[in-house]
Every structure is written in structure tokens, then in C-alpha cells.
Design a protein around this motif. Sequence first.
Motif, PDB file in Angstrom:
ATOM      1  N   VAL A 265       0.223  -1.225   0.138  1.00  0.00           N
ATOM      2  CA  VAL A 265       0.112   0.118  -0.272  1.00  0.00           C
ATOM      3  C   VAL A 265       0.761   1.615  -0.349  1.00  0.00           C
ATOM      4  CG1 VAL A 265      -1.667  -0.916   1.408  1.00  0.00           C
ATOM      5  CG2 VAL A 265      -0.384   0.287   2.593  1.00  0.00           C
ATOM      6  N   THR A 266       2.021   0.947   0.340  1.00  0.00           N
ATOM      7  CA  THR A 266       2.926   2.072   0.253  1.00  0.00           C
ATOM      8  C   THR A 266       4.015   2.303  -0.574  1.00  0.00           C
ATOM      9  OG1 THR A 266       4.636   0.539   1.758  1.00  0.00           O
ATOM     10  CG2 THR A 266       3.377   2.670   3.294  1.00  0.00           C
ATOM     11  N   LYS A 267       3.820   1.077  -1.938  1.00  0.00           N
ATOM     12  CA  LYS A 267       4.267   2.069  -3.154  1.00  0.00           C
ATOM     13  C   LYS A 267       4.237   3.123  -4.432  1.00  0.00           C
ATOM     14  CE  LYS A 267       5.255  -1.013  -7.284  1.00  0.00           C
ATOM     15  NZ  LYS A 267       4.652  -0.216  -7.976  1.00  0.00           N
ATOM     16  N   VAL A 268       2.965   3.646  -3.385  1.00  0.00           N
ATOM     17  CA  VAL A 268       2.434   4.937  -4.768  1.00  0.00           C
ATOM     18  C   VAL A 268       3.128   5.671  -4.127  1.00  0.00           C
ATOM     19  CG1 VAL A 268       0.401   5.132  -2.899  1.00  0.00           C
ATOM     20  CG2 VAL A 268       0.440   6.008  -5.538  1.00  0.00           C
ATOM     21  N   LEU A 269       3.681   5.701  -2.723  1.00  0.00           N
ATOM     22  CA  LEU A 269       4.431   7.274  -1.887  1.00  0.00           C
ATOM     23  C   LEU A 269       5.619   7.435  -3.146  1.00  0.00           C
ATOM     24  CD1 LEU A 269       3.612   6.986   1.800  1.00  0.00           C
ATOM     25  CD2 LEU A 269       2.547   8.263   0.158  1.00  0.00           C
ATOM     26  N   SER A 270       6.540   5.648  -2.648  1.00  0.00           N
ATOM     27  CA  SER A 270       7.632   5.999  -3.637  1.00  0.00           C
ATOM     28  C   SER A 270       7.209   6.173  -4.890  1.00  0.00           C
ATOM     29  CB  SER A 270       8.108   4.029  -3.930  1.00  0.00           C
ATOM     30  OG  SER A 270       8.377   3.583  -2.395  1.00  0.00           O
ATOM     31  N   GLU A 271       6.190   5.830  -5.979  1.00  0.00           N
ATOM     32  CA  GLU A 271       6.110   6.613  -6.773  1.00  0.00           C
ATOM     33  C   GLU A 271       6.359   7.914  -6.495  1.00  0.00           C
ATOM     34  OE1 GLU A 271       3.799   2.265  -8.567  1.00  0.00           O
ATOM     35  OE2 GLU A 271       2.887   3.992  -7.687  1.00  0.00           O
ATOM     36  N   ASN A 272       5.770   8.687  -5.691  1.00  0.00           N
ATOM     37  CA  ASN A 272       5.790   9.805  -5.781  1.00  0.00           C
ATOM     38  C   ASN A 272       6.414  10.701  -5.217  1.00  0.00           C
ATOM     39  OD1 ASN A 272       3.447  10.582  -7.250  1.00  0.00           O
ATOM     40  ND2 ASN A 272       2.269   9.594  -5.156  1.00  0.00           N
ATOM     41  N   LYS A 273       8.184   9.577  -4.962  1.00  0.00           N
ATOM     42  CA  LYS A 273       8.942   9.951  -4.351  1.00  0.00           C
ATOM     43  C   LYS A 273       9.218  10.795  -3.327  1.00  0.00           C
ATOM     44  CE  LYS A 273      11.514   8.846  -8.845  1.00  0.00           C
ATOM     45  NZ  LYS A 273      11.390   7.277  -8.746  1.00  0.00           N
ATOM     46  N   HIS A 274       8.488   9.942  -1.839  1.00  0.00           N
ATOM     47  CA  HIS A 274       8.769  10.643  -1.081  1.00  0.00           C
ATOM     48  C   HIS A 274       9.300   9.226   0.079  1.00  0.00           C
ATOM     49  CE1 HIS A 274       5.557  13.271  -1.331  1.00  0.00           C
ATOM     50  NE2 HIS A 274       4.203  11.952  -1.647  1.00  0.00           N
ATOM     51  N   THR A 275       9.380   9.741   0.908  1.00  0.00           N
ATOM     52  CA  THR A 275      10.156   9.642   1.656  1.00  0.00           C
ATOM     53  C   THR A 275      10.499   9.372   3.008  1.00  0.00           C
ATOM     54  OG1 THR A 275      12.401   8.080   2.014  1.00  0.00           O
ATOM     55  CG2 THR A 275      12.989  11.108   1.577  1.00  0.00           C
ATOM     56  N   ALA A 276      10.646   8.232   4.009  1.00  0.00           N
ATOM     57  CA  ALA A 276      10.836   8.079   5.518  1.00  0.00           C
ATOM     58  C   ALA A 276      11.621   8.129   6.250  1.00  0.00           C
ATOM     59  CB  ALA A 276       9.558   7.611   5.667  1.00  0.00           C
ATOM     60  N   SER A 277      13.695   8.643   5.383  1.00  0.00           N
ATOM     61  CA  SER A 277      14.624   7.844   5.806  1.00  0.00           C
ATOM     62  C   SER A 277      15.044  10.113   5.707  1.00  0.00           C
ATOM     63  CB  SER A 277      15.712   7.541   4.992  1.00  0.00           C
ATOM     64  OG  SER A 277      15.351   6.451   5.709  1.00  0.00           O
ATOM     65  N   ILE A 278      15.724  10.408   6.683  1.00  0.00           N
ATOM     66  CA  ILE A 278      15.942  11.977   7.090  1.00  0.00           C
ATOM     67  C   ILE A 278      17.053  12.578   6.716  1.00  0.00           C
ATOM     68  CG2 ILE A 278      16.213  13.863   8.494  1.00  0.00           C
ATOM     69  CD1 ILE A 278      14.191  12.415  10.768  1.00  0.00           C
ATOM     70  N   ASN A 279      17.845  11.402   5.956  1.00  0.00           N
ATOM     71  CA  ASN A 279      19.128  11.359   5.721  1.00  0.00           C
ATOM     72  C   ASN A 279      18.946  11.498   3.688  1.00  0.00           C
ATOM     73  OD1 ASN A 279      20.214  12.147   8.540  1.00  0.00           O
ATOM     74  ND2 ASN A 279      20.945   9.616   8.786  1.00  0.00           N
ATOM     75  N   TYR A 300      -9.011  -1.859   3.091  1.00  0.00           N
ATOM     76  CA  TYR A 300      -8.010  -1.284   3.376  1.00  0.00           C
ATOM     77  C   TYR A 300      -8.969   0.591   3.017  1.00  0.00           C
ATOM     78  CZ  TYR A 300      -3.900   2.156   1.547  1.00  0.00           C
ATOM     79  OH  TYR A 300      -3.282   2.982   1.611  1.00  0.00           O
ATOM     80  N   ILE A 301      -8.197   1.558   3.772  1.00  0.00           N
ATOM     81  CA  ILE A 301      -8.891   2.886   3.345  1.00  0.00           C
ATOM     82  C   ILE A 301      -7.913   3.765   2.284  1.00  0.00           C
ATOM     83  CG2 ILE A 301      -9.015   5.481   4.916  1.00  0.00           C
ATOM     84  CD1 ILE A 301      -9.305   3.632   7.028  1.00  0.00           C
ATOM     85  N   ASP A 302      -8.608   3.914   1.639  1.00  0.00           N
ATOM     86  CA  ASP A 302      -8.230   4.173   0.223  1.00  0.00           C
ATOM     87  C   ASP A 302      -7.267   5.716   0.661  1.00  0.00           C
ATOM     88  OD1 ASP A 302      -8.498   2.415  -1.475  1.00  0.00           O
ATOM     89  OD2 ASP A 302     -10.618   3.715  -2.027  1.00  0.00           O
ATOM     90  N   ASP A 303      -6.518   5.883   0.382  1.00  0.00           N
ATOM     91  CA  ASP A 303      -4.792   7.067   0.210  1.00  0.00           C
ATOM     92  C   ASP A 303      -4.324   7.421   2.073  1.00  0.00           C
ATOM     93  OD1 ASP A 303      -5.956   7.251  -2.671  1.00  0.00           O
ATOM     94  OD2 ASP A 303      -7.044   8.793  -1.521  1.00  0.00           O
ATOM     95  N   SER A 304      -4.868   6.303   2.575  1.00  0.00           N
ATOM     96  CA  SER A 304      -4.708   5.831   4.291  1.00  0.00           C
ATOM     97  C   SER A 304      -3.091   5.909   4.524  1.00  0.00           C
ATOM     98  CB  SER A 304      -5.269   5.032   5.080  1.00  0.00           C
ATOM     99  OG  SER A 304      -5.090   3.799   4.736  1.00  0.00           O
ATOM    100  N   ALA A 305      -2.371   5.187   3.286  1.00  0.00           N
ATOM    101  CA  ALA A 305      -0.816   4.978   4.240  1.00  0.00           C
ATOM    102  C   ALA A 305      -0.174   6.546   3.171  1.00  0.00           C
ATOM    103  CB  ALA A 305      -0.144   4.280   2.249  1.00  0.00           C
ATOM    104  N   THR A 306       0.606   6.896   4.597  1.00  0.00           N
ATOM    105  CA  THR A 306       1.169   8.292   5.332  1.00  0.00           C
ATOM    106  C   THR A 306       2.328   8.251   5.554  1.00  0.00           C
ATOM    107  OG1 THR A 306      -0.868   8.943   4.656  1.00  0.00           O
ATOM    108  CG2 THR A 306       0.507  10.884   6.122  1.00  0.00           C
ATOM    109  N   ILE A 307       3.139   8.554   5.673  1.00  0.00           N
ATOM    110  CA  ILE A 307       4.047   9.072   6.113  1.00  0.00           C
ATOM    111  C   ILE A 307       3.970  10.361   7.281  1.00  0.00           C
ATOM    112  CG2 ILE A 307       6.366  10.127   5.870  1.00  0.00           C
ATOM    113  CD1 ILE A 307       7.266   8.970   3.091  1.00  0.00           C
ATOM    114  N   TYR A 308       3.900   9.741   7.940  1.00  0.00           N
ATOM    115  CA  TYR A 308       3.921  10.657   9.534  1.00  0.00           C
ATOM    116  C   TYR A 308       4.569  11.533   9.837  1.00  0.00           C
ATOM    117  CZ  TYR A 308       1.841  12.641  14.168  1.00  0.00           C
ATOM    118  OH  TYR A 308       1.478  13.467  15.206  1.00  0.00           O
TER     119      TYR A 308
END
Length: 336
Positions: A265-279, A300-308
Motif C-alpha cells: 500500500v505504500t508503493k504509491v509513496l515510492s512512485e511519488n518520490k516520498h521518503t521517511a528516511s531523514i538523511n 484498506y482505506i484508500d490513500d491512508s498510507a502516509t508518512i507521518y
Amino acid sequence: MKRFIFGIVILGIALSLFKACGGTSGFEVDDEDEPEEILPTEPVAPDGILETVTWNTEWYGNEGNGPDDEFQQTKNIVRVLDSLDADLYAMQEIFSQEAFNEIVEPMTGYKGFTADFINKGQKMAFLYNTNTIDSLEAGEISLAEVRETYRDEWEYYWANGRPPLFFRFDYHTPNSEQTEFFAVVIHAKANYGDYQESYKRRQMAAEGLYYYLLDEHPNANIILMGDYNDDVDESIYYEEQNGEEVYQETPYDEFTEDTQHFRIVTKVLSENKHTASINYMDKGDLIDHITMSDELFNLYIDDSATIYEAPLDYIPDFESSTSDHLPVWAKFDMAQ
């Protein structure tokens, strides 16, 4: 001279009596040395939404690694967890159960456990809300359970002897309905040292886990969370070909290609070039992921996969005081 010494002795006696009697009148009390406390959190009531979080807490409880001020790190971690109000946390890089208890204790209504089968100081762990989750079983996904192809080097594939930790539990909705889940937390081999060898180890580990889940839990409500140490659209590992950097396919390709049985479910975040690694904010690679089995597709709640990302605003120097990773979460509507 004798009078001066006598006066000092009398003053010393007076101060000793003052302290013994607990008096404070006329004196300012310096409480800077008083130990700071982490206040208990408020319990989280059932709402029918199963909220899941994966978070690498960077060497938590390991002196000499990670943030220097361990009490401040604990305080910050509890603050973040309390802000999320999730039901299930899959955590990585916990030094020991004793250290983890420092996080669990102020979390009112929560229980937690580490992967005690891991001898080194980067254990996986689960923290769960007892108002919504009943623990059924937990433990190691051992080499005896995986296909024979992967048994000889199963622990080697997972690095530092940290094979996956599973957690089987019942989730309860407010109307007392319950659903059984099979959650897994992983911490894959980092892209360190021999990059090609590290990549192959992630490949073999992911492949072995994929077949294990299909073979042993074909109808389970599976949630696979953790620090995958690689991305899922394409790998963070590349090879030089004709003077160019050619990024290889994701080592989790069995999961990405088998859309009948799994969805990251987090693959969409990868495709949009988001990251949770601060460095590595500028690189746009996400290595902290959540995967679900087909039994959960409709929940699964659509679009609920998020980086906090909120803690970057309310916790000063988050990277040096708390973790070099941000939490990643996903939600499931269990009240349908």
C-alpha cells in the motif's frame, strides 16, 4: 580565629538540622536535579479503524549508538506514538525488552514485546492497544517453516540473525466483532558493505518470506510491515553499465508482481518520490513499507498510507534527538 571557626560549626549544625526537618522557609529550592518524568498517555478507545504503523527508532536503548540523550529519545518516541493513537506499531532497532519497557510503561492501555530470539541489539518489536487487540501468538518465522531452498542461509539473508517476527492477534470493533490477523515485522539487510551481496540477501529473504506466507497462511489477513531497507518501485541498488547507473528491480518483486495475493500500500509513496528516511530526503527513496494480503483489499482505506511528518515541526532536532526515520502508517476500516 576561634570565633570564626566556631561560627562555621554552628552554621553547619543549623543547616543539618534544617535539612533533617525538611524545612524550606526562606530558601529557594533548586529542582533542576529532580528527575523528569514521562506522563502516562490517555487510553485509545476502539473506533472500528485498525491503524497500523511501522517505525525504525534508530538504535533505541543502545548506548553509544543513535541519539545521545536516551531519556529525551524515549520522551520523544512516546510523544509521537501518543500523537498517532494507532492500534498496532511494528518497530525496529529496539535494543532489548528492558529498554522497550521504558516506552511501553507510559503508554496507557498498551502492551509490547520484542523479538527475544534475536541476540544482537537491533530487535524488532510490536506495541499494541489492548482495548482493540487480543494477543493470540507471537514468535519467530524460523527456517524450519520456510521452503527448503531458503533454509541453509535463512538467518544470513536477514542480516544479524534477525529473521521476521510474527504476531497473531484478534482485532475487536466497538460492536464486539472480531477479526484475526497475522502481522509480520521485518528489518531487512541494509545496503551496506558489499552492495551487490546485500541486494542479493534482500532478494532471497523477501522471496523466502513470500513463499512462506503463501504456503503457511494462504487465507490469513496478513499485514507485513517494517524497514525493508529497499524500495518497492525499483531497488536503491544500481550497477554501472556503459558509464551509467542502472537501478535494479526491487528485491520485493514477488510481492509487487503478485497483485492477486498482495498489495504494497505504500508503493504509491515510492512512485511519488516520498521518503521517511531523514538523511535521504532529496533522493526520494522509501524503504519503510506496509504490505497487505488480498483478504484486506476491501478493508484498506484508500490513500491512508502516509508518512507521518508532523514530528519534524513539534520535536526540535528530530533526527539527532529521536530517529533518522519517520513513522509510516496505513488504516483499515473494520466496521464495514
